[in-house]
Design a protein around this motif. Structure first.
Motif, PDB file in Angstrom:
ATOM      1  N   GLU A  18       0.857  -1.073   0.055  1.00 36.97           N
ATOM      2  CA  GLU A  18      -0.025  -0.046  -0.044  1.00 36.97           C
ATOM      3  C   GLU A  18       1.034   1.337  -0.026  1.00 36.97           C
ATOM      4  OE1 GLU A  18      -2.262  -0.231   3.600  1.00 36.97           O
ATOM      5  OE2 GLU A  18      -3.615  -1.735   2.671  1.00 36.97           O
ATOM      6  N   ILE A  19       2.088   1.397   0.826  1.00 34.41           N
ATOM      7  CA  ILE A  19       2.695   2.470   1.031  1.00 34.41           C
ATOM      8  C   ILE A  19       3.478   2.635  -0.229  1.00 34.41           C
ATOM      9  CG2 ILE A  19       4.686   3.431   2.343  1.00 34.41           C
ATOM     10  CD1 ILE A  19       3.469   1.902   4.695  1.00 34.41           C
ATOM     11  N   ALA A  20       4.184   1.761  -0.895  1.00 30.38           N
ATOM     12  CA  ALA A  20       4.752   1.903  -2.261  1.00 30.38           C
ATOM     13  C   ALA A  20       3.982   2.330  -3.285  1.00 30.38           C
ATOM     14  CB  ALA A  20       5.547   0.469  -2.666  1.00 30.38           C
ATOM     15  N   GLY A  21       2.622   2.060  -3.160  1.00 29.56           N
ATOM     16  CA  GLY A  21       1.793   2.592  -4.259  1.00 29.56           C
ATOM     17  C   GLY A  21       1.133   3.915  -3.877  1.00 29.56           C
ATOM     18  N   SER A  22       1.355   4.572  -2.961  1.00 31.98           N
ATOM     19  CA  SER A  22       0.899   5.757  -2.664  1.00 31.98           C
ATOM     20  C   SER A  22       1.780   6.711  -2.032  1.00 31.98           C
ATOM     21  CB  SER A  22      -0.119   5.642  -1.386  1.00 31.98           C
ATOM     22  OG  SER A  22       0.655   5.063  -0.070  1.00 31.98           O
ATOM     23  N   SER A  23       1.380   7.846  -1.418  1.00 32.71           N
ATOM     24  CA  SER A  23       2.416   8.782  -0.992  1.00 32.71           C
ATOM     25  C   SER A  23       2.135   8.854   0.549  1.00 32.71           C
ATOM     26  CB  SER A  23       2.109   9.977  -1.391  1.00 32.71           C
ATOM     27  OG  SER A  23       0.602  10.702  -1.164  1.00 32.71           O
ATOM     28  N   ALA A  24       1.838   7.672   1.224  1.00 38.45           N
ATOM     29  CA  ALA A  24       1.630   7.731   2.684  1.00 38.45           C
ATOM     30  C   ALA A  24       2.858   7.855   3.305  1.00 38.45           C
ATOM     31  CB  ALA A  24       0.938   6.260   3.102  1.00 38.45           C
ATOM     32  N   ALA A  25       2.610   8.724   4.489  1.00 37.08           N
ATOM     33  CA  ALA A  25       3.745   9.150   5.424  1.00 37.08           C
ATOM     34  C   ALA A  25       3.788   8.243   6.495  1.00 37.08           C
ATOM     35  CB  ALA A  25       3.674  10.559   5.642  1.00 37.08           C
ATOM     36  N   PRO A  26       4.899   8.040   7.105  1.00 32.65           N
ATOM     37  CA  PRO A  26       4.909   7.366   8.508  1.00 32.65           C
ATOM     38  C   PRO A  26       3.770   7.671   9.610  1.00 32.65           C
ATOM     39  CG  PRO A  26       7.150   7.868   7.916  1.00 32.65           C
ATOM     40  CD  PRO A  26       6.295   8.864   6.949  1.00 32.65           C
ATOM     41  N   ALA A  27       3.559   8.955   9.956  1.00 29.02           N
ATOM     42  CA  ALA A  27       2.440   9.095  10.821  1.00 29.02           C
ATOM     43  C   ALA A  27       1.076   8.450  10.127  1.00 29.02           C
ATOM     44  CB  ALA A  27       2.394  11.031  10.762  1.00 29.02           C
ATOM     45  N   ARG A  56      14.055   8.197  -2.057  1.00 27.95           N
ATOM     46  CA  ARG A  56      13.807   9.680  -1.074  1.00 27.95           C
ATOM     47  C   ARG A  56      12.807   9.414  -0.156  1.00 27.95           C
ATOM     48  NH1 ARG A  56      13.837  14.342  -5.718  1.00 27.95           N
ATOM     49  NH2 ARG A  56      16.215  14.425  -5.878  1.00 27.95           N
ATOM     50  N   ARG A  57      11.775   8.387  -0.315  1.00 25.24           N
ATOM     51  CA  ARG A  57      10.803   8.044   0.416  1.00 25.24           C
ATOM     52  C   ARG A  57      11.340   7.099   1.351  1.00 25.24           C
ATOM     53  NH1 ARG A  57       5.694   5.451  -1.248  1.00 25.24           N
ATOM     54  NH2 ARG A  57       4.993   6.337   0.694  1.00 25.24           N
ATOM     55  N   ALA A  58      12.145   6.358   1.074  1.00 26.20           N
ATOM     56  CA  ALA A  58      12.819   5.512   1.809  1.00 26.20           C
ATOM     57  C   ALA A  58      13.599   6.249   3.180  1.00 26.20           C
ATOM     58  CB  ALA A  58      13.954   4.638   1.217  1.00 26.20           C
ATOM     59  N   VAL A  59      14.197   7.465   2.783  1.00 30.59           N
ATOM     60  CA  VAL A  59      14.774   8.229   3.790  1.00 30.59           C
ATOM     61  C   VAL A  59      13.898   8.916   4.767  1.00 30.59           C
ATOM     62  CG1 VAL A  59      16.221  10.445   4.072  1.00 30.59           C
ATOM     63  CG2 VAL A  59      16.799   8.802   2.392  1.00 30.59           C
ATOM     64  N   GLU A  60      12.698   9.119   4.290  1.00 31.07           N
ATOM     65  CA  GLU A  60      11.663   9.678   5.115  1.00 31.07           C
ATOM     66  C   GLU A  60      11.413   8.606   6.137  1.00 31.07           C
ATOM     67  OE1 GLU A  60       7.019  11.232   4.806  1.00 31.07           O
ATOM     68  OE2 GLU A  60       7.893  10.160   3.106  1.00 31.07           O
ATOM     69  N   TRP A  61      11.085   7.368   5.728  1.00 29.15           N
ATOM     70  CA  TRP A  61      10.798   6.395   6.666  1.00 29.15           C
ATOM     71  C   TRP A  61      11.778   5.929   7.448  1.00 29.15           C
ATOM     72  CZ3 TRP A  61       5.578   4.101   7.490  1.00 29.15           C
ATOM     73  CH2 TRP A  61       4.869   4.405   6.643  1.00 29.15           C
ATOM     74  N   LEU A  62      12.798   5.994   7.077  1.00 27.73           N
ATOM     75  CA  LEU A  62      14.214   5.706   7.824  1.00 27.73           C
ATOM     76  C   LEU A  62      14.351   6.713   8.925  1.00 27.73           C
ATOM     77  CD1 LEU A  62      16.354   3.579   8.340  1.00 27.73           C
ATOM     78  CD2 LEU A  62      17.854   5.160   6.736  1.00 27.73           C
ATOM     79  N   GLU A  63      14.163   8.181   8.877  1.00 19.36           N
ATOM     80  CA  GLU A  63      14.203   8.982   9.636  1.00 19.36           C
ATOM     81  C   GLU A  63      13.191   9.008  10.884  1.00 19.36           C
ATOM     82  OE1 GLU A  63      13.766  12.793   7.405  1.00 19.36           O
ATOM     83  OE2 GLU A  63      15.876  12.764   6.872  1.00 19.36           O
ATOM     84  N   ALA A  64      11.990   8.659  10.365  1.00 18.14           N
ATOM     85  CA  ALA A  64      10.780   8.206  11.153  1.00 18.14           C
ATOM     86  C   ALA A  64      11.298   6.895  12.162  1.00 18.14           C
ATOM     87  CB  ALA A  64       9.374   7.988  10.759  1.00 18.14           C
ATOM     88  N   ALA A  65      11.892   6.111  11.691  1.00 17.62           N
ATOM     89  CA  ALA A  65      12.256   4.803  12.577  1.00 17.62           C
ATOM     90  C   ALA A  65      13.286   5.414  13.573  1.00 17.62           C
ATOM     91  CB  ALA A  65      12.998   3.876  11.591  1.00 17.62           C
ATOM     92  N   THR A  66      14.489   6.124  13.194  1.00 18.47           N
ATOM     93  CA  THR A  66      15.273   6.780  14.081  1.00 18.47           C
ATOM     94  C   THR A  66      14.812   7.636  15.049  1.00 18.47           C
ATOM     95  OG1 THR A  66      16.956   6.669  12.132  1.00 18.47           O
ATOM     96  CG2 THR A  66      17.490   7.943  13.979  1.00 18.47           C
ATOM     97  N   LEU A  67      13.869   8.358  14.654  1.00 22.49           N
ATOM     98  CA  LEU A  67      13.212   9.206  15.862  1.00 22.49           C
ATOM     99  C   LEU A  67      12.542   8.383  16.853  1.00 22.49           C
ATOM    100  CD1 LEU A  67      12.351  12.285  13.520  1.00 22.49           C
ATOM    101  CD2 LEU A  67      14.349  12.247  15.354  1.00 22.49           C
ATOM    102  N   ALA A  68      11.866   7.435  16.390  1.00 24.87           N
ATOM    103  CA  ALA A  68      10.954   6.405  17.227  1.00 24.87           C
ATOM    104  C   ALA A  68      11.731   5.673  18.321  1.00 24.87           C
ATOM    105  CB  ALA A  68       9.981   5.927  16.466  1.00 24.87           C
TER     106      ALA A  68
END
Length: 77
Positions: A18-27, A56-68
């Motif tokens: 789902e996430i790969a096929g959309s612009s969904a954000a971690p939140a 680019r999207r992978a970096v967004e999710w990796l940043e969220a992982a690091t912050l959590a």
């Protein structure tokens, strides 16, 4: 994914598609996985996106992982 139930494994794979096929954000996926697994889920999605060439999207999710991450569990850092 050794610590996931069979149902969770299926859900995480579905979420990844789902996430790969959309612009969904971690939140947008907060509350859909066990709270103590959010960093692992975000990291899983980051790796999946990177594998699909969505760097680019992978970096967004990796940043969220690091912050959590907490309590010295720095697998995504």
């Amino acid at each position: 994914m050794l610590f996931l139930s069979d149902t969770e494994k299926t859900e995480w794979r579905r979420h990844a598609r789902e996430i790969a096929g959309s612009s969904a954000a971690p939140a947008q996926y907060e509350g859909r996985v066990r709270s103590n697994l959010v960093p692992a889920f975000d990291y899983y999605i980051a790796v999946d996106l990177a594998g699909r060439g969505q760097n680019r999207r992978a970096v967004e999710w990796l940043e969220a992982a690091t912050l959590a991450e907490e309590d010295g569990l720095f697998s995504a850092a």
